[in-house]
Write a protein that holds these residues in place. Structure first.
Motif, mmCIF file in Angstrom:
data_model
loop_
_atom_site.group_PDB
_atom_site.id
_atom_site.type_symbol
_atom_site.label_atom_id
_atom_site.label_comp_id
_atom_site.label_asym_id
_atom_site.label_seq_id
_atom_site.Cartn_x
_atom_site.Cartn_y
_atom_site.Cartn_z
ATOM 1 N N GLU A 125 23.636 33.114 31.393
ATOM 2 C CA GLU A 125 23.439 32.793 29.984
ATOM 3 C C GLU A 125 22.792 33.988 29.293
ATOM 4 O O GLU A 125 21.737 34.449 29.724
ATOM 5 C CB GLU A 125 22.556 31.560 29.827
ATOM 6 N N ILE A 126 23.439 34.470 28.224
ATOM 7 C CA ILE A 126 22.938 35.623 27.491
ATOM 8 C C ILE A 126 22.528 35.163 26.101
ATOM 9 O O ILE A 126 23.359 34.674 25.337
ATOM 10 C CB ILE A 126 24.005 36.724 27.383
ATOM 11 N N TYR A 127 21.265 35.309 25.785
ATOM 12 C CA TYR A 127 20.750 34.870 24.502
ATOM 13 C C TYR A 127 20.488 36.059 23.582
ATOM 14 O O TYR A 127 20.110 37.149 24.029
ATOM 15 C CB TYR A 127 19.439 34.102 24.684
ATOM 16 N N ASP A 128 20.667 35.836 22.297
ATOM 17 C CA ASP A 128 20.221 36.737 21.232
ATOM 18 C C ASP A 128 20.393 38.209 21.594
ATOM 19 O O ASP A 128 21.483 38.708 21.663
ATOM 20 C CB ASP A 128 18.772 36.421 20.865
ATOM 21 N N SER A 129 19.277 38.909 21.863
ATOM 22 C CA SER A 129 19.337 40.347 22.104
ATOM 23 C C SER A 129 19.523 40.702 23.577
ATOM 24 O O SER A 129 19.363 41.863 23.966
ATOM 25 C CB SER A 129 18.067 41.026 21.573
ATOM 26 N N GLY A 130 19.856 39.739 24.403
ATOM 27 C CA GLY A 130 20.183 40.030 25.791
ATOM 28 C C GLY A 130 21.556 40.677 25.905
ATOM 29 O O GLY A 130 22.417 40.511 25.038
ATOM 30 N N ALA A 131 21.780 41.436 26.987
ATOM 31 C CA ALA A 131 23.056 42.141 27.157
ATOM 32 C C ALA A 131 23.455 42.184 28.621
ATOM 33 O O ALA A 131 22.609 42.283 29.515
ATOM 34 C CB ALA A 131 22.952 43.559 26.603
ATOM 35 N N ALA A 132 24.757 42.122 28.839
ATOM 36 C CA ALA A 132 25.308 42.254 30.183
ATOM 37 C C ALA A 132 26.470 43.234 30.148
ATOM 38 O O ALA A 132 27.260 43.238 29.200
ATOM 39 C CB ALA A 132 25.774 40.906 30.724
ATOM 40 N N SER A 133 26.590 44.048 31.175
ATOM 41 C CA SER A 133 27.715 44.975 31.261
ATOM 42 C C SER A 133 28.284 44.971 32.670
ATOM 43 O O SER A 133 27.577 44.728 33.647
ATOM 44 C CB SER A 133 27.288 46.394 30.866
ATOM 45 N N ASN A 134 29.593 45.217 32.731
ATOM 46 C CA ASN A 134 30.297 45.314 34.013
ATOM 47 C C ASN A 134 30.095 44.064 34.885
ATOM 48 O O ASN A 134 29.695 44.152 36.047
ATOM 49 C CB ASN A 134 29.861 46.573 34.771
ATOM 50 N N THR A 135 30.364 42.918 34.286
ATOM 51 C CA THR A 135 30.240 41.635 34.977
ATOM 52 C C THR A 135 31.597 41.189 35.499
ATOM 53 O O THR A 135 32.614 41.350 34.820
ATOM 54 C CB THR A 135 29.687 40.569 34.015
ATOM 55 N N THR A 136 31.613 40.597 36.680
ATOM 56 C CA THR A 136 32.818 39.987 37.239
ATOM 57 C C THR A 136 32.567 38.501 37.426
ATOM 58 O O THR A 136 31.591 38.111 38.085
ATOM 59 C CB THR A 136 33.196 40.615 38.591
ATOM 60 N N VAL A 137 33.433 37.679 36.835
ATOM 61 C CA VAL A 137 33.300 36.230 36.931
ATOM 62 C C VAL A 137 34.425 35.718 37.819
ATOM 63 O O VAL A 137 35.609 35.817 37.475
ATOM 64 C CB VAL A 137 33.371 35.561 35.549
ATOM 65 N N ASN A 138 34.060 35.173 38.959
ATOM 66 C CA ASN A 138 35.058 34.666 39.904
ATOM 67 C C ASN A 138 35.225 33.156 39.791
ATOM 68 O O ASN A 138 34.582 32.507 38.961
ATOM 69 C CB ASN A 138 34.663 35.072 41.328
ATOM 70 N N SER A 139 36.094 32.595 40.625
ATOM 71 C CA SER A 139 36.425 31.173 40.553
ATOM 72 C C SER A 139 35.180 30.293 40.619
ATOM 73 O O SER A 139 34.335 30.455 41.508
ATOM 74 C CB SER A 139 37.372 30.807 41.698
ATOM 75 N N GLY A 140 35.065 29.380 39.665
ATOM 76 C CA GLY A 140 33.935 28.454 39.626
ATOM 77 C C GLY A 140 32.706 29.017 38.970
ATOM 78 O O GLY A 140 31.706 28.304 38.812
ATOM 79 N N GLY A 141 32.752 30.284 38.544
ATOM 80 C CA GLY A 141 31.631 30.888 37.843
ATOM 81 C C GLY A 141 31.837 30.826 36.340
ATOM 82 O O GLY A 141 32.962 30.690 35.857
ATOM 83 N N CYS A 142 30.746 30.947 35.582
ATOM 84 C CA CYS A 142 30.865 30.888 34.130
ATOM 85 C C CYS A 142 29.820 31.789 33.474
ATOM 86 O O CYS A 142 28.726 31.989 34.010
ATOM 87 C CB CYS A 142 30.703 29.462 33.615
ATOM 88 N N MET A 143 30.196 32.292 32.307
ATOM 89 C CA MET A 143 29.348 33.192 31.530
ATOM 90 C C MET A 143 29.259 32.635 30.119
ATOM 91 O O MET A 143 30.289 32.405 29.479
ATOM 92 C CB MET A 143 29.999 34.569 31.536
ATOM 93 N N TYR A 144 28.039 32.391 29.636
ATOM 94 C CA TYR A 144 27.814 31.843 28.305
ATOM 95 C C TYR A 144 27.141 32.928 27.462
ATOM 96 O O TYR A 144 26.077 33.433 27.836
ATOM 97 C CB TYR A 144 26.921 30.616 28.362
ATOM 98 N N ILE A 145 27.741 33.253 26.320
ATOM 99 C CA ILE A 145 27.297 34.432 25.580
ATOM 100 C C ILE A 145 26.867 34.066 24.165
ATOM 101 O O ILE A 145 27.675 33.598 23.358
ATOM 102 C CB ILE A 145 28.417 35.486 25.508
ATOM 103 N N SER A 146 25.586 34.276 23.868
ATOM 104 C CA SER A 146 25.099 34.288 22.495
ATOM 105 C C SER A 146 24.551 35.664 22.153
ATOM 106 O O SER A 146 24.213 35.928 21.000
ATOM 107 C CB SER A 146 24.012 33.231 22.281
ATOM 108 N N GLY A 147 24.446 36.528 23.159
ATOM 109 C CA GLY A 147 24.075 37.922 22.981
ATOM 110 C C GLY A 147 25.308 38.792 23.054
ATOM 111 O O GLY A 147 26.288 38.549 22.340
ATOM 112 N N SER A 148 25.309 39.783 23.940
ATOM 113 C CA SER A 148 26.467 40.673 24.041
ATOM 114 C C SER A 148 26.874 40.905 25.483
ATOM 115 O O SER A 148 26.038 40.934 26.388
ATOM 116 C CB SER A 148 26.173 42.015 23.365
ATOM 117 N N ALA A 149 28.177 41.069 25.681
ATOM 118 C CA ALA A 149 28.735 41.369 26.995
ATOM 119 C C ALA A 149 29.784 42.453 26.853
ATOM 120 O O ALA A 149 30.634 42.392 25.965
ATOM 121 C CB ALA A 149 29.349 40.117 27.617
#
Length: 259
Positions: A125-149
């Protein structure tokens, strides 16, 4: 310089400048790494690790009901968060090369995660000013973005969800993966490979989106909404599918099948 090793129960360990924790196991209690370093640590139920003030942790395993908190320029590298484990990153903390095996990661307040792998049951979970880079989401995984990816790959069975004010840049959705964009969320430089899904449209061939969402040559089995300039061309709506068009959205060459 102090060296900490072994099994610790309900203790407060302060790893200061020059101190080292090596192959420690926390069965409760807290390890506070402040300018010091920790290697090969296991954090079990009730235990927590706090990394701050240029402290570092390498090769850490967080198990069910264990916690890792990274903040104030602390850094964690090569961390595995197993089912029920938690990692939080904020106030300029950073996590590099993390694997979420059913565990969770929360990023906020200028926290950053780089080279994260999200496996089945894991979520970021990425909130507001949080950031993620070079992420891999595999089967059954999830990424929730309110910041930046940035530079994300979503593989078959994985999902990326972009909420209000969230942004995703340079994303690849492979066959069987999905991206959902809500309200004022934005996605730029997105590639959806044949068999991938964006806002419930499954594309027959590779699609690329610069900034405006335009899907073509796709089919629909669920609910989809076109708005704010989004367009769709050559769409087949199958049984159980539903397409709604609002505001300045548009659709052309649409086939609606029975059901």
């Amino acid at each position: 310089m102090a060296i900490y090793s072994g099994i610790f129960y309900d203790e407060w360990l302060k790893i200061g400048s020059g101190d080292i924790a090596s192959s420690a196991t926390l069965n409760g209690g807290c390890m506070n790494i402040n300018y010091g370093s920790a290697n090969n640590t296991t954090v079990n139920s009730g235990g927590s690790m706090c990394i701050n003030s240029d402290g570092t942790a390498t090769n850490t395993t967080i198990n069910s009901c264990g916690w890792m908190n990274i903040y104030y320029d602390g850094t964690a590298t090569n961390t595995t968060v197993n089912s029920g484990g938690y990692m939080t990153i904020y106030d300029s903390g950073a996590a590099n090369y993390t694997t979420l095996n059913g565990g969770s990661m929360e990023i906020d307040d200028n926290g950053a995660a780089n080279y994260t792998t999200i496996n089945s049951g894991g979520y970021m979970e990425i909130y507001d000013s949080g950031a993620a880079s070079n992420t891999t989401v595999n089967s059954g995984g999830c990424m929730y973005i309110s910041g930046s990816a940035n530079d994300t790959t979503v593989n078959s069975g994985g999902c990326m969800i972009i909420y209000d004010s969230g942004t995703a840049t340079s994303t690849t959705i492979n066959s069987g993966g999905c991206m959902i964009i809500y309200d004022s969320g934005t996605a730029t430089n997105t590639t959806v490979k044949a068999g991938g899904k964006i806002n419930n449209f499954t594309v027959w061939e590779d699609n690329y989106y610069g900034s405006v969402f335009h899907v073509s040559n796709a089919y629909l089995d669920g609910d989809a909404y076109l708005m704010d300039g989004a367009t769709a061309t050559d769409i087949t709506v199958n049984s159980g599918g539903y397409m709604a068009i609002y505001d300045s959205g548009a659709a052309s060459n649409t086939t609606v099948n029975s059901g």
